[in-house]
Motif scaffolding. Structure first.
Motif, PDB file in Angstrom:
ATOM      1  N   ALA A 110      14.912  -8.489  24.993  1.00 19.36           N
ATOM      2  CA  ALA A 110      15.641  -6.740  24.749  1.00 19.36           C
ATOM      3  C   ALA A 110      16.044  -6.673  23.463  1.00 19.36           C
ATOM      4  N   ALA A 111      16.811  -8.019  22.629  1.00 17.53           N
ATOM      5  CA  ALA A 111      16.380  -7.830  20.821  1.00 17.53           C
ATOM      6  C   ALA A 111      15.528  -7.831  20.622  1.00 17.53           C
ATOM      7  N   VAL A 112      14.344  -9.014  20.422  1.00 18.62           N
ATOM      8  CA  VAL A 112      13.182  -8.856  19.581  1.00 18.62           C
ATOM      9  C   VAL A 112      12.293  -7.204  20.078  1.00 18.62           C
ATOM     10  N   THR A 113      11.838  -7.437  21.650  1.00 22.54           N
ATOM     11  CA  THR A 113      11.135  -6.184  21.575  1.00 22.54           C
ATOM     12  C   THR A 113      11.768  -4.622  20.530  1.00 22.54           C
ATOM     13  N   PRO A 114      12.789  -4.283  20.841  1.00 22.45           N
ATOM     14  CA  PRO A 114      12.578  -2.676  19.807  1.00 22.45           C
ATOM     15  C   PRO A 114      13.173  -3.203  18.538  1.00 22.45           C
ATOM     16  N   ALA A 115      13.474  -4.293  18.262  1.00 21.61           N
ATOM     17  CA  ALA A 115      13.484  -5.167  16.427  1.00 21.61           C
ATOM     18  C   ALA A 115      12.437  -4.912  15.662  1.00 21.61           C
ATOM     19  N   GLY A 116      11.128  -5.481  16.621  1.00 20.05           N
ATOM     20  CA  GLY A 116       9.545  -6.116  15.928  1.00 20.05           C
ATOM     21  C   GLY A 116       8.874  -4.198  16.069  1.00 20.05           C
ATOM     22  N   LEU A 117       8.610  -3.679  16.966  1.00 17.52           N
ATOM     23  CA  LEU A 117       8.587  -2.321  17.229  1.00 17.52           C
ATOM     24  C   LEU A 117       8.955  -1.467  15.419  1.00 17.52           C
ATOM     25  N   ALA A 118      10.320  -1.539  14.890  1.00 19.71           N
ATOM     26  CA  ALA A 118      10.565  -1.129  14.283  1.00 19.71           C
ATOM     27  C   ALA A 118      10.275  -0.924  12.755  1.00 19.71           C
ATOM     28  N   LEU A 119      10.109  -2.512  13.078  1.00 18.39           N
ATOM     29  CA  LEU A 119       9.635  -3.266  11.956  1.00 18.39           C
ATOM     30  C   LEU A 119       7.991  -2.926  11.511  1.00 18.39           C
ATOM     31  N   LEU A 120       7.489  -3.153  12.522  1.00 18.60           N
ATOM     32  CA  LEU A 120       6.106  -2.238  12.874  1.00 18.60           C
ATOM     33  C   LEU A 120       5.865  -0.855  12.165  1.00 18.60           C
ATOM     34  N   THR A 121       6.621  -0.250  12.369  1.00 16.61           N
ATOM     35  CA  THR A 121       6.397   1.022  12.230  1.00 16.61           C
ATOM     36  C   THR A 121       6.803   0.798  10.964  1.00 16.61           C
ATOM     37  N   THR A 122       8.378   0.980  10.718  1.00 17.98           N
ATOM     38  CA  THR A 122       8.482   0.651   8.866  1.00 17.98           C
ATOM     39  C   THR A 122       7.433   0.147   8.484  1.00 17.98           C
ATOM     40  N   ALA A 123       6.537  -0.706   7.890  1.00 20.54           N
ATOM     41  CA  ALA A 123       5.654  -1.451   7.363  1.00 20.54           C
ATOM     42  C   ALA A 123       4.770  -0.620   6.787  1.00 20.54           C
ATOM     43  N   PHE A 124       4.210   0.191   8.091  1.00 20.28           N
ATOM     44  CA  PHE A 124       3.562   1.383   7.604  1.00 20.28           C
ATOM     45  C   PHE A 124       3.306   2.639   7.809  1.00 20.28           C
ATOM     46  N   LYS A 125       3.467   3.416   6.352  1.00 22.99           N
ATOM     47  CA  LYS A 125       3.380   4.884   6.037  1.00 22.99           C
ATOM     48  C   LYS A 125       2.081   5.608   6.780  1.00 22.99           C
ATOM     49  N   GLU A 126       3.228   6.409   7.770  1.00 23.18           N
ATOM     50  CA  GLU A 126       2.732   7.362   8.905  1.00 23.18           C
ATOM     51  C   GLU A 126       1.456   8.371   7.855  1.00 23.18           C
ATOM     52  N   GLY A 127       0.309   7.968   9.613  1.00 24.31           N
ATOM     53  CA  GLY A 127      -1.137   8.056   8.834  1.00 24.31           C
ATOM     54  C   GLY A 127      -2.339   6.395   9.724  1.00 24.31           C
ATOM     55  N   PRO A 128      -3.429   6.384   9.319  1.00 24.30           N
ATOM     56  CA  PRO A 128      -3.791   5.742  10.447  1.00 24.30           C
ATOM     57  C   PRO A 128      -4.128   4.647  10.008  1.00 24.30           C
ATOM     58  N   LEU A 129      -3.391   3.685   9.536  1.00 24.73           N
ATOM     59  CA  LEU A 129      -2.880   2.247   8.801  1.00 24.73           C
ATOM     60  C   LEU A 129      -1.702   1.833  10.203  1.00 24.73           C
ATOM     61  N   ARG A 130      -1.235   2.973  10.166  1.00 22.65           N
ATOM     62  CA  ARG A 130      -0.324   3.003  11.253  1.00 22.65           C
ATOM     63  C   ARG A 130      -0.340   3.038  12.878  1.00 22.65           C
ATOM     64  N   GLU A 131      -1.018   4.327  12.772  1.00 24.01           N
ATOM     65  CA  GLU A 131      -1.920   4.974  14.347  1.00 24.01           C
ATOM     66  C   GLU A 131      -2.815   3.216  14.482  1.00 24.01           C
ATOM     67  N   ARG A 132      -3.309   2.670  13.474  1.00 23.73           N
ATOM     68  CA  ARG A 132      -4.107   1.277  13.134  1.00 23.73           C
ATOM     69  C   ARG A 132      -3.007  -0.009  14.409  1.00 23.73           C
ATOM     70  N   ALA A 133      -2.193  -0.375  13.266  1.00 23.67           N
ATOM     71  CA  ALA A 133      -1.185  -0.990  13.983  1.00 23.67           C
ATOM     72  C   ALA A 133      -0.820  -0.999  15.327  1.00 23.67           C
ATOM     73  N   LEU A 134      -0.250   0.777  15.406  1.00 21.58           N
ATOM     74  CA  LEU A 134       0.651   0.294  16.724  1.00 21.58           C
ATOM     75  C   LEU A 134      -0.084   0.137  18.045  1.00 21.58           C
ATOM     76  N   GLY A 135      -1.820   0.518  17.738  1.00 25.27           N
ATOM     77  CA  GLY A 135      -2.827   0.520  18.395  1.00 25.27           C
ATOM     78  C   GLY A 135      -3.552  -1.364  19.055  1.00 25.27           C
ATOM     79  N   LEU A 136      -3.149  -1.314  17.624  1.00 27.89           N
ATOM     80  CA  LEU A 136      -3.290  -3.295  17.798  1.00 27.89           C
ATOM     81  C   LEU A 136      -2.352  -4.077  18.677  1.00 27.89           C
ATOM     82  N   ASN A 137      -1.324  -3.604  18.294  1.00 30.94           N
ATOM     83  CA  ASN A 137       0.509  -4.494  19.609  1.00 30.94           C
ATOM     84  C   ASN A 137       0.206  -3.352  20.652  1.00 30.94           C
ATOM     85  N   GLY A 138      -0.343  -2.488  21.381  1.00 25.49           N
ATOM     86  CA  GLY A 138      -0.353  -2.306  22.844  1.00 25.49           C
ATOM     87  C   GLY A 138      -1.848  -2.919  23.271  1.00 25.49           C
TER      88      GLY A 138
END
Length: 317
Positions: A110-138
């Motif tokens: 419960a702690a790692v999941t939202p914190a890790g996803l937020a860190l992943l989202t903020t590590a990449f600017k909105e656009g293709p890189l973030r979409e790619r990172a979130l796709g790989l996460n899924g």
């Protein structure tokens, strides 16, 4: 991506992959765990339910705590608890110790999941890189479910069910060694309030709802304990909705829940988790207790189910 971004991506995705593995790695070992520690067949579900209670009940609360104390701090703290609780589960000599370890694993998730996803989202600017990172996460979370089932069967057959816990320890240690220097912390621009009434009602409501559903499987839908838990959970969740509509800093802004993408995403997620998790639990018992499959054969059978989820994760980005 820069080399640093690739390292951050590998670290965060590896952590989320391990969380996904934990959802399924113990499933195929449930009958063996039950025999080893003295669980009755009817009580085996508590090995899964104790984890689910903690993970489901506290995810929203820890998501807000991450905004207050820093997502990086909560992520590292959660990984430390995950490593320690996994070691405790592997060393468990009684049902009580094992269930305690599972609750702690659920809290860590419960702690790692939202914190890790937020860190992943903020590590990449909105656009293709973030979409790619979130796709790989899924895709990796889907692959983690598949890998967990196969790995759990392999470890149980070749070594012991205890290694389904122990395997988390070196991974958590590696993340704890690298994360402080590699991951950059992120927080909201404005420090939000905790929203204590919202946190209490949603956590209590989810806990009672899951508890009521579990009791229904044990004692029936008309049992007083079942009805009381479900009714209390419904009342608390209804109160949560009212509180969020009026709160200055709500845990869940109600206007967001009205967006079509959020509505359909939540609906699809609810259907997927409700069907897949129950299916896996029941099929595990059926394949091993009725058809006589080994833990490894059961894991390989679930590997077929996982191929579709991996493909879906790759296309989802």
């Amino acid at each position: 991506m820069t080399s640093r971004q690739k390292l951050v991506l590998a670290l965060l995705l590896g952590s989320q992959f391990m969380i996904a593995v934990d959802f399924s790695i113990l499933n195929v070992a449930l009958p063996v765990v039950g025999e080893g520690l003295g669980f009755s067949l009817a009580h085996l579900q508590w090995i899964a339910t104790s984890f689910a209670l903690a993970a489901a009940g506290f995810t929203l609360l820890f998501g807000r705590v991450a905004d207050l104390v820093g997502r990086k701090n909560l992520f590292i703290g959660g990984m430390a608890v995950l490593g320690l609780s996994s070691a405790l589960g592997g060393l468990a000599g009684s049902p009580e110790v094992l269930l305690t370890a599972r609750v702690l694993q659920g809290l860590a998730t419960a702690a790692v999941t939202p914190a890790g996803l937020a860190l992943l989202t903020t590590a990449f600017k909105e656009g293709p890189l973030r979409e790619r990172a979130l796709g790989l996460n899924g895709a990796l979370m889907s692959a983690g479910f598949t890998a967990g089932a196969i790995l759990g069967g392999l470890l149980t057959d070749l070594l012991s069910w205890r290694w389904a816990f122990f395997i988390n320890v070196p991974v958590a240690a590696l993340v704890l060694a690298l994360a402080p220097s590699v991951i950059t912390d992120s927080r909201p621009e404005r420090r939000p309030r905790l929203d204590v009434p919202g946190a209490v009602t949603v956590t209590g409501g989810l806990l009672l709802l899951v508890l009521g559903l579990t009791r229904a499987g044990e004692t029936g839908w008309t049992a007083p304990a079942t009805l009381a838990a479900l009714a209390a959970g419904a009342v608390l969740l209804a109160a949560f909705v009212r509180i969020e509509q009026r709160a200055a800093a709500p845990l869940v802004p109600t206007h967001i829940l009205g967006r079509r993408s959020v509505v359909w995403g939540n609906t699809a997620g609810l259907i997927a988790f409700a069907t897949e998790t129950s299916l896996v639990f029941l099929l595990t018992l059926y394949l091993q207790e009725v058809l006589g499959y080994s833990a490894l054969a059961t894991g390989l059978a679930f590997g077929v189910l996982g191929i579709g989820t991996v493909v879906g994760g790759l296309l989802g980005g």
